[in-house]
Scaffold this active site. Structure first.
Site, PDB file in Angstrom:
ATOM      1  N   GLY A  98     -10.895   0.079  -1.675  1.00 40.96           N
ATOM      2  CA  GLY A  98     -11.422   0.688  -2.892  1.00 40.96           C
ATOM      3  C   GLY A  98     -10.861   0.034  -4.144  1.00 40.96           C
ATOM      4  O   GLY A  98     -11.419   0.170  -5.231  1.00 40.96           O
ATOM      5  N   GLY A 103     -18.555 -10.162  -5.049  1.00 37.48           N
ATOM      6  CA  GLY A 103     -17.422  -9.244  -4.914  1.00 37.48           C
ATOM      7  C   GLY A 103     -17.439  -8.479  -3.591  1.00 37.48           C
ATOM      8  O   GLY A 103     -18.369  -8.622  -2.789  1.00 37.48           O
ATOM      9  N   GLN A 110      -6.987   7.478   0.564  1.00 39.64           N
ATOM     10  CA  GLN A 110      -7.958   6.435   0.241  1.00 39.64           C
ATOM     11  C   GLN A 110      -7.520   5.028   0.657  1.00 39.64           C
ATOM     12  O   GLN A 110      -6.370   4.624   0.445  1.00 39.64           O
ATOM     13  CB  GLN A 110      -8.251   6.472  -1.273  1.00 39.64           C
ATOM     14  CG  GLN A 110      -8.901   7.779  -1.683  1.00 39.64           C
ATOM     15  CD  GLN A 110      -9.290   7.852  -3.150  1.00 39.64           C
ATOM     16  OE1 GLN A 110      -9.115   8.886  -3.761  1.00 39.64           O
ATOM     17  NE2 GLN A 110      -9.821   6.795  -3.706  1.00 39.64           N
ATOM     18  N   CYS A 134     -16.272   6.718  -5.255  1.00 32.62           N
ATOM     19  CA  CYS A 134     -16.300   6.755  -3.785  1.00 32.62           C
ATOM     20  C   CYS A 134     -15.813   8.086  -3.199  1.00 32.62           C
ATOM     21  O   CYS A 134     -16.394   8.585  -2.236  1.00 32.62           O
ATOM     22  CB  CYS A 134     -15.515   5.591  -3.207  1.00 32.62           C
ATOM     23  SG  CYS A 134     -13.905   5.380  -3.971  1.00 32.62           S
ATOM     24  N   HIS A 168     -12.201   6.058   3.580  1.00 31.50           N
ATOM     25  CA  HIS A 168     -11.485   7.131   2.878  1.00 31.50           C
ATOM     26  C   HIS A 168     -11.563   8.405   3.724  1.00 31.50           C
ATOM     27  O   HIS A 168     -12.605   8.698   4.320  1.00 31.50           O
ATOM     28  CB  HIS A 168     -12.148   7.444   1.532  1.00 31.50           C
ATOM     29  CG  HIS A 168     -11.935   6.413   0.463  1.00 31.50           C
ATOM     30  ND1 HIS A 168     -11.189   5.280   0.639  1.00 31.50           N
ATOM     31  CD2 HIS A 168     -12.379   6.380  -0.826  1.00 31.50           C
ATOM     32  CE1 HIS A 168     -11.190   4.578  -0.499  1.00 31.50           C
ATOM     33  NE2 HIS A 168     -11.913   5.224  -1.392  1.00 31.50           N
ATOM     34  N   LYS A 179     -12.394  12.480 -11.723  1.00 35.98           N
ATOM     35  CA  LYS A 179     -13.757  12.051 -11.374  1.00 35.98           C
ATOM     36  C   LYS A 179     -14.326  12.980 -10.306  1.00 35.98           C
ATOM     37  O   LYS A 179     -15.492  13.367 -10.348  1.00 35.98           O
ATOM     38  CB  LYS A 179     -13.753  10.606 -10.850  1.00 35.98           C
ATOM     39  CG  LYS A 179     -13.635   9.562 -11.943  1.00 35.98           C
ATOM     40  CD  LYS A 179     -13.477   8.167 -11.335  1.00 35.98           C
ATOM     41  CE  LYS A 179     -13.065   7.170 -12.400  1.00 35.98           C
ATOM     42  NZ  LYS A 179     -12.674   5.876 -11.818  1.00 35.98           N
TER      43      LYS A 179
HETATM   44  P1  A2P Z   1     -17.001 -13.692  -9.759  1.00 37.00           P
HETATM   45  O1  A2P Z   1     -17.005 -13.919  -8.270  1.00 37.00           O
HETATM   46  O2  A2P Z   1     -17.705 -14.789 -10.474  1.00 37.00           O
HETATM   47  O3  A2P Z   1     -15.645 -13.379 -10.317  1.00 37.00           O
HETATM   48  P2  A2P Z   1     -14.415  -7.599  -7.017  1.00 37.00           P
HETATM   49  O4  A2P Z   1     -14.492  -6.171  -7.494  1.00 37.00           O
HETATM   50  O5  A2P Z   1     -14.434  -7.710  -5.535  1.00 37.00           O
HETATM   51  O6  A2P Z   1     -13.301  -8.343  -7.668  1.00 37.00           O
HETATM   52  O7  A2P Z   1     -15.826  -8.279  -7.517  1.00 37.00           O
HETATM   53  C1  A2P Z   1     -16.251  -8.297  -8.861  1.00 37.00           C
HETATM   54  C2  A2P Z   1     -17.621  -8.956  -8.955  1.00 37.00           C
HETATM   55  O8  A2P Z   1     -18.066  -8.876 -10.320  1.00 37.00           O
HETATM   56  C3  A2P Z   1     -17.613 -10.431  -8.598  1.00 37.00           C
HETATM   57  O9  A2P Z   1     -18.868 -10.765  -8.028  1.00 37.00           O
HETATM   58  C4  A2P Z   1     -17.451 -11.087  -9.968  1.00 37.00           C
HETATM   59  O10 A2P Z   1     -17.951 -12.408 -10.026  1.00 37.00           O
HETATM   60  C5  A2P Z   1     -18.319 -10.183 -10.801  1.00 37.00           C
HETATM   61  N1  A2P Z   1     -17.995 -10.258 -12.224  1.00 37.00           N
HETATM   62  C6  A2P Z   1     -16.804  -9.988 -12.798  1.00 37.00           C
HETATM   63  N2  A2P Z   1     -16.876 -10.167 -14.146  1.00 37.00           N
HETATM   64  C7  A2P Z   1     -18.146 -10.556 -14.425  1.00 37.00           C
HETATM   65  C8  A2P Z   1     -18.845 -10.904 -15.619  1.00 37.00           C
HETATM   66  N3  A2P Z   1     -18.274 -10.853 -16.814  1.00 37.00           N
HETATM   67  N4  A2P Z   1     -20.145 -11.266 -15.522  1.00 37.00           N
HETATM   68  C9  A2P Z   1     -20.753 -11.284 -14.310  1.00 37.00           C
HETATM   69  N5  A2P Z   1     -20.145 -10.973 -13.154  1.00 37.00           N
HETATM   70  C10 A2P Z   1     -18.853 -10.611 -13.198  1.00 37.00           C
END
Ligand code: A2P
Length: 340
Positions: free
Chosen positions: A162, A15, A158, A131, A245, A215
């Site tokens: 974010g 992510g 912001q 944040c 931000h 928050k």
């Molecule tokens: P994935 O790449 O497999 O979707 P962002 O906030 O930028 O969207 O990133 C969210 C992060 O959290 C990504 O790495 C995503 O993986 C991971 N993620 C989302 N849901 C799950 C889950 N149920 N189990 C493990 N990782 C998750």
């Protein structure tokens, strides 16, 4: 007795914040015995390059925490609600970027360098603040220690990062579409974000504030151990900026504030960089802060609205101090303080 070097995992490694955590783990040269990169089934099997080596992304599951000492997690609230208690039970310290456990009395909410001692009461889960709260804590803690906060009003500006990758892409698409005079249908935001500002971040609560705004109120109180009598009000606004931000802050203190002394104080505060000289138009902007670690402070002046009041503008990289940097700094403290 010193623990062995920790076995580490990054949950949500694919992510926006997760990738920044990897960059900062490399920059900070965190020492570990082993490292794992966890995500959902969507990106399991893909590869991530870290410290010059290729690693395969693993799908998170309950068993993966068996041999992990510290998990740096940024995979959303639902994922944390599912895995944090499991990890804690398996003696893995789960450092959570989501809001799932922030206000839990059994979970320390920590900004490294501000309330490190709170880490000692952790029972397996440690929360990373929101944040907007995070970037304010380093300058505010220094000022609070000296002058004692009585009341505070914060307005935030912001950045879209974010709100994740989808929001970043939407700012680009929306801007391009507007420039050629075509209509645009927003989806990451309620209104068009290009050439606009949106005075809503997260959903509204009963008192007319948004969750994001509350928050700032509640997390600031928890981190600085402020009593309920200290009144804090925030207006959180999304602006068409990719990273960084900004916050306009008005604080009323118990004690009289001397402006030169307050400037000197922040000049010497760890994690804060003063950019404050109106004679040379020196003040921070999000473009300066993007990709950097300090919280930048400028536009310091005595308030004309509050007695013993101080106004200032503070800017920081929301993906760094607001998320990934503080997560890594907490991990570093947990290692140094032998709390895993
Ligand atoms: P994935 O790449 O497999 O979707 P962002 O906030 O930028 O969207 O990133 C969210 C992060 O959290 C990504 O790495 C995503 O993986 C991971 N993620 C989302 N849901 C799950 C889950 N149920 N189990 C493990 N990782 C998750």
């Amino acid at each position: 007795m010193t623990n062995k070097l920790p076995d580490i995992a990054v949950l949500g490694a694919t992510g926006v914040v997760g990738r920044e955590i990897l960059n900062i783990l490399e920059e900070e040269k965190i020492k570990y015995n082993s490292i794992k990169f966890l995500a959902s089934s969507r990106s399991a099997g893909t590869t991530i390059e870290f410290n010059g080596e290729k690693h395969t992304v693993i799908e998170a599951n309950e068993n993966v925490f068996d041999d992990i000492d510290i998990c740096l997690a940024s995979a959303g609230g639902e994922t944390s609600k599912k895995y944090a208690p499991i990890a804690a039970k398996k003696h893995c310290v789960y450092i959570d970027n989501s809001s799932a456990f922030r206000m839990d009395d059994n979970v320390p909410l920590v900004i490294a360098g501000v309330n490190d001692d709170d880490l000692k009461m952790h029972k397996g889960i440690i929360a990373n603040p929101n944040c907007s709260t995070s970037q304010l804590m380093l300058p505010l803690k220094a000022l609070h220690d000296k002058y004692k906060v009585k009341r505070m009003i914060v307005s935030t500006y912001q950045a879209v990062s974010g709100a994740g990758l989808k929001a970043i892409n939407e700012l680009t698409d929306n801007t391009k579409t507007n420039l050629v005079g075509m209509p645009f249908e927003p989806s990451a935001f309620k209104y068009e974000i290009a050439f606009n500002v949106i005075p809503q971040i997260d959903s509204f609560v009963e008192n007319g504030y948004t969750k994001e705004e509350m928050k700032v109120t509640n997390e600031t109180r928890k981190i600085l151990h402020l009593p309920q009598e200290v009144k804090i009000s925030c207006t959180a606004v999304r602006v068409p900026v990719y990273i960084g931000h900004s916050e306009a802050v008005s604080v009323e203190f118990e004690k009289d504030v001397n402006l030169d002394e307050a400037r000197e104080l922040l000049k010497n505060t760890w994690g804060v960089e003063l950019r404050d000289d109106i004679s040379t138009y020196t003040y921070p902007t999000p473009k300066d802060a993007a990709g950097k670690n300090p919280v930048y402070v400028g536009r310091m002046r005595k308030s004309i609205a509050f007695d013993n009041g101080l106004d200032f503008f503070c800017v920081a990289d929301n993906l760094r101090i607001g998320a990934a940097l503080n997560t890594v700094r907490i991990a570093k403290k947990v290692i140094e303080m032998n709390l895993y």
